[in-house]
Structures are given as C-alpha cells and as structure tokens.
Design an enzyme around this catalytic site. Structure first.
Site, short mmCIF file in Angstrom:
data_model
loop_
_atom_site.label_atom_id
_atom_site.label_comp_id
_atom_site.label_asym_id
_atom_site.label_seq_id
_atom_site.Cartn_x
_atom_site.Cartn_y
_atom_site.Cartn_z
N SER A 183 14.25 18.82 14.60
CA SER A 183 14.46 20.06 14.37
C SER A 183 13.09 20.90 14.22
O SER A 183 12.97 21.91 14.45
CB SER A 183 15.12 20.38 13.04
OG SER A 183 14.44 19.42 11.92
N ASP B 142 13.68 9.63 10.42
CA ASP B 142 13.79 8.11 10.40
C ASP B 142 13.21 7.95 9.02
O ASP B 142 13.73 7.14 8.16
CB ASP B 142 12.96 7.48 11.44
CG ASP B 142 13.48 7.62 12.90
OD1 ASP B 142 14.56 6.81 12.97
OD2 ASP B 142 12.99 8.66 13.52
N HIS C 197 10.79 23.04 6.90
CA HIS C 197 10.61 23.21 8.56
C HIS C 197 9.51 24.29 8.52
O HIS C 197 9.03 24.87 7.62
CB HIS C 197 11.65 23.96 9.14
CG HIS C 197 12.94 22.82 9.54
ND1 HIS C 197 14.04 22.74 8.52
CD2 HIS C 197 12.93 21.70 10.30
CE1 HIS C 197 14.80 21.60 8.92
NE2 HIS C 197 14.38 21.23 9.90
#
Ligand SMILES: *[C@@H]1O[C@H](CO)[C@@H](O)[C@H](O)[C@H]1NC(C)=O
Length: 381
Positions: A65, A180, A319
């Site tokens: 993203s 991850d 983000h």
C-alpha cells in the site's frame, strides 16, 4: 439502485478537489542539472551499468500500500479515504502533475526522459491499466506476493506493444516488507515471515524479472525501521485503534521496540545479501541495486517543537501523505544518484530544505554496484 451507487462517486469527487487546495506538498520548480546530463547515450547502451537517465524509457513498481499510495491524497480527518489508492502520487512510480509541484522518482525522470512511460496517474487499482500502468503494487502485499506481482508486471509489459521489451531500458522500483513485519511476531523464528523465507520470496520475484525482462535495472528501496510507527500513533486514540488491524505486531506490547527493529534489520540484511551475492549481475543487461536511505532512521519526521509532524502522514498515521510521498521520493532519488558504498543509510526526514541532487557529471549513470566500483570503463558511449 441509482442513488446509492452514484452518491459515493460524488463525495469522492468533492473530497479530491478540496484536498488539492489544502494539502501540503513538495516540488522543485526550475530544477536544473548540468546540460550534459540531459543527453542520451550515443547508442542505446547494452550494459545495465552504462545507463544514463535519459536512456530510461519505462518505469514500473512492485510493492504494497505504500507503493499503491493508499491515502496519499486523503484529506485530513477523512480516514476512510485511506482505502483509495492514489497511485499518481506514489513516491516510486507516480506521475501526477510534474516535479514543479510534487516529487516522485517518475517526475524527476521525466525531466531527463520526457517520453517516459509506465508511471501511474490518478486513483485506482493495479488492474486498471489507464490508472496504474506499470505500478503493480497491491495493498497488503507481503514478500511472497511480489512473486505474483512480478509475473503480472511481465505479463502487462508483454501485452502492451508500445513497450519494446528487447530494446527499452526499464527501471523497476521495489519496496516490500512492512506487512511481513506486521505479522512477524505471530510466529516462531522459523515461521513464514522469517528472514530466510523473505529473502527467498524477494529473490524469486526478481529472478522472474531477470528471466523475462532484458535491459532492466531493479532498484529496491531499503526496508525501514518500523519502531518509528509507535511514536507516530502514541496517544492518538483513533490511529492507535486502527493499527491493531493494520499492524498487529506493532500493537503487541510484548514485542518490544528492539524486537521491531531487530525484525526490520533482518530484512535489511537479507536485501544486502541479495545485492552482495551478485546473483543478479550474471548478465550485463540486468542489475539489482539497493537504496538504503531509510535503514538507520529511528524517529519519525518531527516539527520544530519536537512533536511528530503529522503533515507527513495520511489520516491513519501510517501511510504517507502527499507531502510524505514527495519527501520520501526526494531521498530515494538522492540515493539513486549516489554510488553504491557511499549511499546515505540515514536521512533527516524533518528537514524540507535538503536539496534534490543531480546525477554526478563524472559518472552520469544510474549508480550500480559495478559502475560504483569503477565508472571509467562505462564512459566511452
Ligand atoms: C516464499 O518462500 C517460501 C520459502 O522458500 C516458499 O515456501 C513459498 O512457496 C514462497 N512463496 C512464493 C509465492 O514463491
């Protein structure tokens, strides 16, 4: 039926317009380098170590993203807009507007290679060619998923005849690892998000590119130390709650700051090992180069008063915002023009006055392991 399906579109259009007026950004109007740097090689280079910036015809990206640019154009206080993929603003591959208004690696490259193609514009998913072009990043992706993305990228490139696969030089930017890390704490050392698996999956993805895309340079953005996330959402009720879903390991208190750093550093080590192994330097028309500017940063961008500068972040405090993408793109570009071995491993994200650097006139190539060791043998063309 007509009303419910129309309404969200209307709201969307409205919020995008307002956001354009009010969001801080970073651009470099009038940015100029030495005139020699705008000249293509006399003959199209055959070596990945002799590629001048004007020689690059195609740009693409793989990632999650942060590369799809979720929330990058979201207005302040509109966390729902974090579901939108503002690919045109993405630091690695966005092409909305120009370098005058917004830094991205693609917008800088357009200065050298005006017919560059492959960059994204607007808002949309990876499968919408008109928006996404060669940015194959998918929100939520982990290292294993960029294997699928690499195949998709190869397929998309081969199905668009405007790309001359054999002759065009391509720059593929890769950034993966945050998702991850967000799951790393859920398993034991040898779990699916172990360093060994991560390295294997990244290697597989790049091998797919190597096997199918001649004349390609893979530029991998180094992993970042996610301990800084904890400082960003500290005491911010909304973001704090959201991150439980977005990043469970960040919220798990028994997984300490040092544990977070350690996991991130395992992935950084894996990237370094991939570059150092030379496995992607076995043919002359392909190479892999790591851009490590994030590696040693442990604090988020701060305001002069020492508070976290939330202008940098989308409304979910995770983000990057429009400004965040531009600032990260500047540091990534600066890494790209620095020789391997002298690349920054730490940059000051809080300082907007750090310049956007020009390529080195004495070695005017995308810097690779080989031209950083000895540039002279690539200078004849
Ligand atoms: C990722 O790596 C692991 C370990 O080698 C492997 O089992 C898995 O199949 C890989 N995933 C993909 C999509 O290649």
């Amino acid at each position: 039926m007509a009303i419910p399906s129309c309404l969200p579109l209307f709201i969307l259009a409205l919020s995008v317009t307002t956001s354009l007026a009010s969001q801080p950004d970073l651009g470099y109007p009038g940015w100029q380098c030495d005139a020699s740097l705008y000249q293509k090689s006399k003959k199209v280079p055959t070596s990945a170590h002799a590629v001048r910036f004007p020689d690059i015809k195609v740009i693409g990206a793989l990632g999650d993203s942060l590369t799809a640019a979720n929330g990058a154009g979201a207005p302040k206080g509109d966390p729902l807009a974090v579901i939108l993929q503002y690919r045109g603003l993405a630091f690695q591959c966005g092409g909305d507007s120009t370098l005058d208004e917004h830094v991205t690696v693609a917008n800088v490259l357009k200065k050298f290679s005006p017919s560059l193609m492959g960059y994204s514009t607007g808002i949309g998913s990876s499968n919408v060619w008109e928006i996404s072009k060669l940015n194959q990043a998918v929100p939520g992706a982990q290292a294993a998923d960029i294997v699928t993305q690499a195949r998709a990228l190869v397929h998309v490139m081969h199905s668009h005849s405007e790309i001359d696969i054999k002759n065009d030089w391509k720059l593929i930017n890769v950034f993966i690892g945050a998702n991850d890390m967000c799951r790393y704490c859920e398993e034991k050392e040898n779990g699916i998000h172990s360093k060994a698996n991560w390295k294997q999956n990244v290697t597989t993805a790049i091998q797919i590119l190597k096997d199918n895309l001649p004349r390609t340079i893979v530029s991998m953005t180094g992993m970042f130390d996610m301990r800084m996330l904890r400082q960003i959402d500290h005491d911010k009720y909304f973001c704090d709650g959201l991150h439980v879903f977005e990043c469970p390991c960040e919220k798990k208190s028994s997984f300490t700051n040092d544990d977070v750093s350690q996991a991130c550093h395992l992935y950084m080590d894996a990237q370094q090992e991939i570059q150092d192994s030379g496995i992607f330097d076995t043919t002359d028309d392909f190479t892999f180069v790591l851009q490590p500017f994030f590696n040693d940063i442990v604090t988020p961008p701060l305001k002069p008063d020492g508070e976290v500068n939330l202008d940098w972040f989308a409304p979910d405090c995770f983000h990057f915002s429009r400004l965040g993408h531009a600032n990260v793109a500047k540091h990534l570009w600066n890494n790209i023009v620095q020789p391997v071995g002298s690349k920054n491993h730490k940059v000051d994200l809080s300082d907007p006055t750090i310049p956007l650097n020009c390529p080195d006139v004495t070695c005017p190539f995308i810097r690779t392991t080989k031209n950083s060791a000895d540039c002279s043998k690539y200078l004849s063309n």
